[in-house]
Design a protein around this motif. Structure first.
Motif, short mmCIF file in Angstrom:
data_model
loop_
_atom_site.label_atom_id
_atom_site.label_comp_id
_atom_site.label_asym_id
_atom_site.label_seq_id
_atom_site.Cartn_x
_atom_site.Cartn_y
_atom_site.Cartn_z
N ASP B 266 0.81 -1.22 0.00
CA ASP B 266 0.00 0.00 0.00
C ASP B 266 0.84 1.27 0.00
N PHE B 267 1.94 1.23 0.79
CA PHE B 267 2.71 2.47 0.90
C PHE B 267 3.37 2.84 -0.43
N VAL B 268 3.60 1.84 -1.27
CA VAL B 268 4.16 2.15 -2.58
C VAL B 268 3.11 2.85 -3.44
N ALA B 273 0.89 7.75 -5.73
CA ALA B 273 -0.26 8.64 -5.82
C ALA B 273 0.13 10.06 -5.44
N LYS B 274 1.06 10.17 -4.49
CA LYS B 274 1.53 11.51 -4.10
C LYS B 274 2.33 12.17 -5.20
N GLY B 275 2.71 11.37 -6.19
CA GLY B 275 3.46 11.93 -7.30
C GLY B 275 4.96 11.82 -7.17
N VAL B 276 5.43 10.92 -6.31
CA VAL B 276 6.87 10.70 -6.23
C VAL B 276 7.33 10.05 -7.54
N LEU B 282 11.07 3.36 -6.75
CA LEU B 282 11.71 2.07 -6.93
C LEU B 282 12.89 1.89 -5.97
N TYR B 283 13.74 2.92 -5.89
CA TYR B 283 14.95 2.74 -5.10
C TYR B 283 14.73 3.04 -3.63
N LYS B 284 13.96 4.11 -3.36
CA LYS B 284 13.87 4.52 -1.97
C LYS B 284 12.82 3.72 -1.21
N HIS B 285 11.69 3.49 -1.82
CA HIS B 285 10.63 2.79 -1.08
C HIS B 285 10.72 1.28 -1.26
N VAL B 286 10.87 0.87 -2.51
CA VAL B 286 10.76 -0.56 -2.78
C VAL B 286 12.05 -1.28 -2.42
#
Lengths: 309, 369
Positions: B266-268, B273-276, B282-286
């Protein structure tokens, strides 16, 4: 009433039709996975070759023909000959026999020990479970290579069998089983713990079924999926360990043939690529097939992954 | 305030540790003599980082428990090997020739083999606590601890570089494959990876030697790399590649499947959705979250590399512990077998403990108990 009836019939009908059990579902999923499906056939063929080795192999695995030593592949020896003039194709075929036998029988043997141990631990519970699991913890913490070498060393120095082939085989067999059963026992115990609180187990118990019957008839079939998946991964690792033991001199030795022995021969001969290339290819393809099949089985039969689709 | 300071401290310790590792690797590969002071400094730094991690995660009890457990397991292994090797028929001195009984008695007296078993065992344990592993039976007068001390650094180098290679190749390949999910590239890479998993080191090793040193003439690569020994970094290449290939393939597969799992989280979706930007997601969140399962399997991977190093050392004639192990088994050189077994087990147990601690650092959600 009508709607209830129709939902009931909807719910029961697929059950009545055959082909909706966990197994046939899994089978369908497995069939869709081409890699796993063909790997299964490949493994079946290798097993067949292993069983029929004496009838298929063009020569014996130990007949030497010094005049034709180290020949590259030609029409007489399809895959060439080794440093003593033994036919490589025949040695690879007999090697399949040894490697597959070690891989499969050790896995079955580990399953028997580990299955019973894990089932007792998970089903009986209490202090029995605590004691059994502490033993497992210790065994688990000992690196498997160390265990393998320890059992190998013991077996090599105990004079039980006259026949060197039988001795080496039994040694490998014991060593690998000692290493293999531990993880199976852990898996089985975990699965039994999960399943033992299920309603159908409670139902069986309420009907007065004995522990043997519940574990054997109700719990066993329900936890078979993950166990089969684990076995599929254990077989190639057993084959690999056999090669490894043969490589460091604790396993089979020439003139007997297993893929590990052949790889060792090939490496020692240096600069004769066909000596390592073909046994290597046989080993590689078999390992690949088992890995692909294991992945496929896991996707097809592991209920936890079902939702992933 | 204190919280912020502490988190700065953690960062300094963490990045410092990485920096020190890079420095040491650079010195080692550049064949620059490493000052012992740097070794001590690094050791102290890592110890500090370790203590910090234990404090930060409030893991005293856990770490103490694990250390006690490790000690217990090592004691069990020591006892088992001791008993086994003593009770095995065929002592080390009656293998080759029949010795006159007096000489045999003398030799056994020299090594304390004539004493009652409990005394031998006690002597052995006392010696262990002092780091004394006895003298080799085969190489007369050579203490086992010295033999291990001479070969351990080489085995460590081999194992370390192989794991490093595995991460350096495996993670980017996994990320790349995941980012191209369900394309030809992804499928091709994964076929390559599963082939890497299926390729035993004793097959790929000799084949690499044949291609790059002698045997198979291929694209003029003959003689490009030395086939054996361990003298300078160019000698490292073939053994390290041979040993690192399998873990690299496993890490690539793990990274890919773990990334594909996290991508669905969900956080991805929220981040997107926030437009990141897609790359940042890909690199920072995933990626960051995908690395935890990769870290989890590195414990078993280290075990695999350690056992695999024995074969690779034999194939490439690397002067590490593997050579001793194989010889000691055939020679029935009990003290050497015991010593190697213990050192090997201790290395594995420590490696597993460090891996366990590392993922509490990487993922604060995990609380060990």
């Amino acid at each position: 009433m009508i709607s209830l009836n129709s939902t009931l019939s909807k719910a029961t009908k697929p059950q009545a039709n055959e082909g909706k059990s966990l197994w046939s579902d899994g089978w369908k999923r497995l069939k869709k996975n081409k890699g796993a499906y063909w790997s299964m056939w490949f493994i079946a063929i290798v097993c067949l070759i292993a069983v029929l080795a004496p009838w298929i192999a063009p020569y014996s695995f130990e007949t030497q023909n010094i005049d034709r030593a180290l020949m590259p592949p030609d029409s007489t020896n399809l895959l060439g000959t080794d440093s003593l003039g033994r036919d490589m194709l025949s040695r690879i075929i007999y090697g399949a026999r040894m490697s597959m036998a070690v891989g499969i029988f050790t896995a079955i043997f580990s399953l028997l020990i580990g299955g019973v141990y894990g089932a007792v631990s998970g089903w009986v519970g209490g202090w029995v479970d605590a004691v059994l699991m502490r033993i497992i913890d210790i065994l688990y913490a000992i690196p498997s290579l160390v265990l393998l070498i320890m059992v190998g060393v013991i077996f090599n120095s105990v004079e039980v069998f006259e026949n060197p082939e039988l001795k080496a085989l039994t040694g490998i067999f014991l060593a690998l089983s000692v290493v293999g059963w531990v993880s199976i026992a852990r898996l089985v115990r975990g699965q039994v713990l999960q399943v033992r609180e299920m309603l159908y187990v409670e139902g069986a118990r309420a009907l007065g079924a004995s522990s043997w019957r519940i574990v054997g008839r109700h719990i066993g079939p329900n936890i078979l999926g993950p166990i089969i998946v684990m076995l599929t991964f254990q077989i190639p690792s057993n084959i690999l360990f056999e090669s490894f033991l043969s490589f460091i001199g604790l396993g089979l030795q020439p003139p007997f043939s297993s893929w590990g022995v052949l790889a060792n021969d090939g490496w020692k001969a240096k600069s004769y690529p066909h000596l390592i290339l073909y046994p290597g290819l046989a080993l590689f393809l078999t390992m690949l097939a088992f890995n692909l099949l294991g992945d496929g089985l896991r996707d097809a039969f592991d209920p936890k992954l079902k939702s992933r689709g | 305030m204190i919280g912020r300071l502490s988190s700065y401290l953690g960062r300094v310790l963490g990045y410092g540790a990485i920096l020190l590792m890079v420095l040491l690797v650079a010195f080692d590969l550049g064949q620059i003599e490493i000052d012992p002071a740097l070794w001590w400094f690094t050791a102290a730094w890592y110890l500090a980082a370790f203590v910090y991690a234990v404090f930060k995660g409030e893991m005293f009890v856990y770490v103490t428990k694990r250390l006690l457990e490790a000690g217990f397991v090592i004691w069990v292994i020591a006892t088992l090997t001791f008993l086994m090797l003593r009770f095995l028929p065929g002592g080390p001195f009656d293998a080759e020739k029949q010795l006159p009984p007096e000489i045999k008695a003398n030799i056994e007296a020299k090594y304390g083999l004539d004493k009652p078993l409990p005394e031998q065992y006690l002597n052995y344990l006392v010696g262990l606590t002092k780091g004394d592993l006895g003298e080799s039976y085969k190489y007369l007068g050579r203490p086992v601890s010295k033999m291990i001390g001479e070969t351990l650094p080489v085995s460590f180098q081999l194992g370390f570089y192989s794991m490093l290679l595995a991460f350096v190749i495996g993670i980017p390949l996994g990320v790349f494959a995941a980012s191209k999910h369900n394309t030809l590239l992804d499928n091709g890479l994964m076929i390559l990876a599963i082939s890497g998993v299926a390729l035993p080191s004793f097959i790929i090793g000799p084949l690499l030697v044949m291609v790059f040193s002698f045997g198979i003439p291929f694209a003029g690569l003959q003689g490009a790399l030395p086939p054996a020994l361990w003298e300078s970094p160019i000698y490292y290449i073939l053994p390290v590649v041979t040993l690192g290939l399998r873990p690299a393939a496993i890490i690539a597969r793990m990274t890919r499947s773990s990334m594909l799992d996290v991508i669905q989280a969900d956080f991805v979706r929220t981040a997107r959705a926030k437009g990141v930007a897609a790359q940042v997601v890909l690199y920072k969140h995933v990626l960051k979250n995908s690395l935890i399962p990769v870290l989890t399997i590195s414990g078993p991977l280290i075990a695999g590399v350690l056992s695999g190093s024995f074969v690779v050392e034999i194939v490439f004639g690397v002067p590490g512990m593997g050579k001793h192990l194989v010889q000691s088994v055939t020679n029935r050189d009990y003290p050497l077998i015991l010593g190697l077994t213990l050192v090997f087990s201790a290395m594995l147990i420590v490696a597993n403990l460090i891996v366990d601690l590392l993922y509490t650092v990487v993922d604060p959600r995990i609380k060990l108990s």
